[in-house]
Scaffold this motif. Structure first.
Motif, PDB file in Angstrom:
ATOM      1  N   ALA A 130       0.828  -1.204   0.000  1.00  0.00           N
ATOM      2  CA  ALA A 130       0.000   0.000   0.000  1.00  0.00           C
ATOM      3  C   ALA A 130       0.864   1.255   0.000  1.00  0.00           C
ATOM      4  CB  ALA A 130      -0.917  -0.001   1.213  1.00  0.00           C
ATOM      5  N   ALA A 131       0.284   2.344  -0.491  1.00  0.00           N
ATOM      6  CA  ALA A 131       0.972   3.638  -0.490  1.00  0.00           C
ATOM      7  C   ALA A 131      -0.071   4.744  -0.584  1.00  0.00           C
ATOM      8  CB  ALA A 131       1.949   3.730  -1.660  1.00  0.00           C
ATOM      9  N   VAL A 132       0.317   5.940  -0.166  1.00  0.00           N
ATOM     10  CA  VAL A 132      -0.573   7.098  -0.236  1.00  0.00           C
ATOM     11  C   VAL A 132       0.162   8.236  -0.936  1.00  0.00           C
ATOM     12  CG1 VAL A 132      -1.967   8.768   1.040  1.00  0.00           C
ATOM     13  CG2 VAL A 132      -1.704   6.433   1.923  1.00  0.00           C
ATOM     14  N   LEU A 133      -0.461   8.776  -1.977  1.00  0.00           N
ATOM     15  CA  LEU A 133       0.074   9.946  -2.665  1.00  0.00           C
ATOM     16  C   LEU A 133      -0.555  11.187  -2.051  1.00  0.00           C
ATOM     17  CD1 LEU A 133       1.786  11.064  -5.060  1.00  0.00           C
ATOM     18  CD2 LEU A 133      -0.336  11.003  -6.416  1.00  0.00           C
ATOM     19  N   VAL A 134       0.288  12.056  -1.486  1.00  0.00           N
ATOM     20  CA  VAL A 134      -0.188  13.273  -0.824  1.00  0.00           C
ATOM     21  C   VAL A 134       0.016  14.445  -1.781  1.00  0.00           C
ATOM     22  CG1 VAL A 134       0.056  14.775   1.185  1.00  0.00           C
ATOM     23  CG2 VAL A 134       0.474  12.302   1.409  1.00  0.00           C
TER      24      VAL A 134
ATOM     25  N   ASP B 242      -0.667  18.513  -2.450  1.00  0.00           N
ATOM     26  CA  ASP B 242      -1.047  19.843  -1.962  1.00  0.00           C
ATOM     27  C   ASP B 242      -1.949  20.479  -3.028  1.00  0.00           C
ATOM     28  OD1 ASP B 242      -1.131  22.636  -1.388  1.00  0.00           O
ATOM     29  OD2 ASP B 242       0.701  22.434  -0.205  1.00  0.00           O
ATOM     30  N   VAL B 243      -3.234  20.656  -2.688  1.00  0.00           N
ATOM     31  CA  VAL B 243      -4.211  21.099  -3.679  1.00  0.00           C
ATOM     32  C   VAL B 243      -3.874  22.480  -4.238  1.00  0.00           C
ATOM     33  CG1 VAL B 243      -6.647  21.672  -4.048  1.00  0.00           C
ATOM     34  CG2 VAL B 243      -6.022  19.678  -2.665  1.00  0.00           C
ATOM     35  N   GLU B 244      -3.415  23.370  -3.384  1.00  0.00           N
ATOM     36  CA  GLU B 244      -3.138  24.727  -3.836  1.00  0.00           C
ATOM     37  C   GLU B 244      -1.756  24.861  -4.477  1.00  0.00           C
ATOM     38  OE1 GLU B 244      -3.769  27.193  -0.460  1.00  0.00           O
ATOM     39  OE2 GLU B 244      -5.907  26.710  -0.305  1.00  0.00           O
ATOM     40  N   GLY B 245      -0.753  24.299  -3.846  1.00  0.00           N
ATOM     41  CA  GLY B 245       0.603  24.444  -4.377  1.00  0.00           C
ATOM     42  C   GLY B 245       0.958  23.444  -5.452  1.00  0.00           C
ATOM     43  N   GLY B 246       0.258  22.292  -5.465  1.00  0.00           N
ATOM     44  CA  GLY B 246       0.524  21.277  -6.472  1.00  0.00           C
ATOM     45  C   GLY B 246       1.649  20.317  -6.128  1.00  0.00           C
ATOM     46  N   GLY B 247       2.323  20.539  -4.991  1.00  0.00           N
ATOM     47  CA  GLY B 247       3.411  19.640  -4.610  1.00  0.00           C
ATOM     48  C   GLY B 247       2.882  18.259  -4.256  1.00  0.00           C
ATOM     49  N   GLN B 248       3.694  17.243  -4.523  1.00  0.00           N
ATOM     50  CA  GLN B 248       3.292  15.874  -4.233  1.00  0.00           C
ATOM     51  C   GLN B 248       4.418  15.102  -3.561  1.00  0.00           C
ATOM     52  OE1 GLN B 248       2.096  14.506  -8.241  1.00  0.00           O
ATOM     53  NE2 GLN B 248      -0.008  14.379  -7.458  1.00  0.00           N
ATOM     54  N   ARG B 249       4.025  14.168  -2.730  1.00  0.00           N
ATOM     55  CA  ARG B 249       4.984  13.230  -2.162  1.00  0.00           C
ATOM     56  C   ARG B 249       4.283  11.894  -1.973  1.00  0.00           C
ATOM     57  NH1 ARG B 249       4.835  12.681   3.585  1.00  0.00           N
ATOM     58  NH2 ARG B 249       3.179  13.920   4.555  1.00  0.00           N
TER      59      ARG B 249
ATOM     60  N   GLY C  46      -2.967  23.834   8.099  1.00  0.00           N
ATOM     61  CA  GLY C  46      -3.548  24.910   7.316  1.00  0.00           C
ATOM     62  C   GLY C  46      -3.536  24.691   5.815  1.00  0.00           C
ATOM     63  N   ARG C  47      -3.174  23.510   5.378  1.00  0.00           N
ATOM     64  CA  ARG C  47      -3.147  23.216   3.940  1.00  0.00           C
ATOM     65  C   ARG C  47      -4.209  22.183   3.595  1.00  0.00           C
ATOM     66  NH1 ARG C  47       2.287  20.740   2.726  1.00  0.00           N
ATOM     67  NH2 ARG C  47       1.932  19.864   4.802  1.00  0.00           N
ATOM     68  N   ARG C  48      -4.770  22.334   2.402  1.00  0.00           N
ATOM     69  CA  ARG C  48      -5.724  21.353   1.899  1.00  0.00           C
ATOM     70  C   ARG C  48      -4.951  20.332   1.070  1.00  0.00           C
ATOM     71  NH1 ARG C  48      -9.223  23.388  -1.756  1.00  0.00           N
ATOM     72  NH2 ARG C  48     -10.858  21.864  -1.279  1.00  0.00           N
ATOM     73  N   LEU C  49      -5.068  19.084   1.480  1.00  0.00           N
ATOM     74  CA  LEU C  49      -4.328  18.005   0.829  1.00  0.00           C
ATOM     75  C   LEU C  49      -5.301  16.946   0.312  1.00  0.00           C
ATOM     76  CD1 LEU C  49      -1.641  17.492   3.625  1.00  0.00           C
ATOM     77  CD2 LEU C  49      -1.391  18.898   1.562  1.00  0.00           C
TER      78      LEU C  49
END
Length: 233
Positions: free
Chosen positions: A18-22, A24-31, A63-66
């Motif tokens: 299993a894995a989760v892709l996170v 950042d809705v506003e900034g577009g960053g992913q991890r 404070g971030r929407r993910l």
């Protein structure tokens, strides 16, 4: 998605991890957070909960929407015993999106006519189960009521990370099974993983009712964890 993240995600999928892709809705960053890495992640509790539910969705953190894209392997149900309960279980398991595999060396029972469209192995469990690769997204049920078949199968399941291990039989039958497994070298903690008598206590009598009770217990173990399944019994 960046190519390296996609490549890693595909590798985890192929390995049934299993894995989760996170995102950042506003900034577009992913991890990408692999299941094995969750304990050290600052969002560990949220990620664990999402994996338990197997559900993607929006969350807020610092404070971030993910957006969490959850990838979990298809849950497998390996059943040792091509019996009436197994036959009744197939359509219910499919409705629950469980991938069912039947194992039974008794060729008179393990036939395509009795289990159409189901992966079926008319082989001894200790030969076939290592090839199937039991993992933490596998539920296991021993239903033959024959120690020569069930005991080696249970031994393989207890050596694996199966999230659920259950075995058909009365308390008296299970007490004898416990003694045999202990003599084979399994400690009390390992043997205690076995749910026996198998299934939730709903007064099940018919094969279909027993199948329902088993699947209910499997869902409880999957969604609530072992302690939850115990509490529901």
């Amino acid at each position: 998605m960046k190519l390296d993240l996609l490549s890693t995600l595909n590798a985890e999928r192929a390995a049934r991890r299993a894995a989760v892709l996170v995102t950042d809705v506003e900034g577009g960053g992913q991890r990408l957070v692999r299941e094995a890495e969750i304990a050290g992640d600052p969002m560990a509790d949220v990620l664990r909960e999402r994996l338990r539910l197997g559900r993607s969705g929006m969350v807020e953190a610092d404070g971030r929407r993910l957006f969490l894209t959850v990838q979990v392997p298809p849950v497998r149900l390996v059943v040792v015993g091509a019996v009436h309960v197994s036959q009744a279980m197939i359509p219910m398991a499919r409705a629950l999106d469980l991938d069912v595999t039947i194992v039974d060396p008794r060729t008179a029972f393990a036939t395509p006519e009795r289990f159409p469209g189901v992966p079926l192995f008319a082989e001894w469990p200790d030969e076939v189960l290592p090839r199937l690769g039991l993992d933490r997204y596998t539920a296991f049920a021993a239903l033959t009521h024959d120690p020569k078949i069930d005991d080696p199968a249970l031994a393989a399941a207890l050596r694996s990370e199966c999230f659920y291990v259950g075995a058909l039989g009365s308390r008296k039958t299970h007490a004898k099974r416990v003694a045999r497994l202990a003599a084979a070298g399994f400690d009390e903690g390992a043997i205690a993983r076995i749910r026996a008598p198998i299934g939730l206590s709903i007064g099940a009598v018919s094969p279909a009712e027993i199948a329902l009770s088993i699947l209910g217990e499997i869902v409880a173990a999957l969604r609530l964890g072992p302690a939850g399944a115990q509490a529901e019994a």
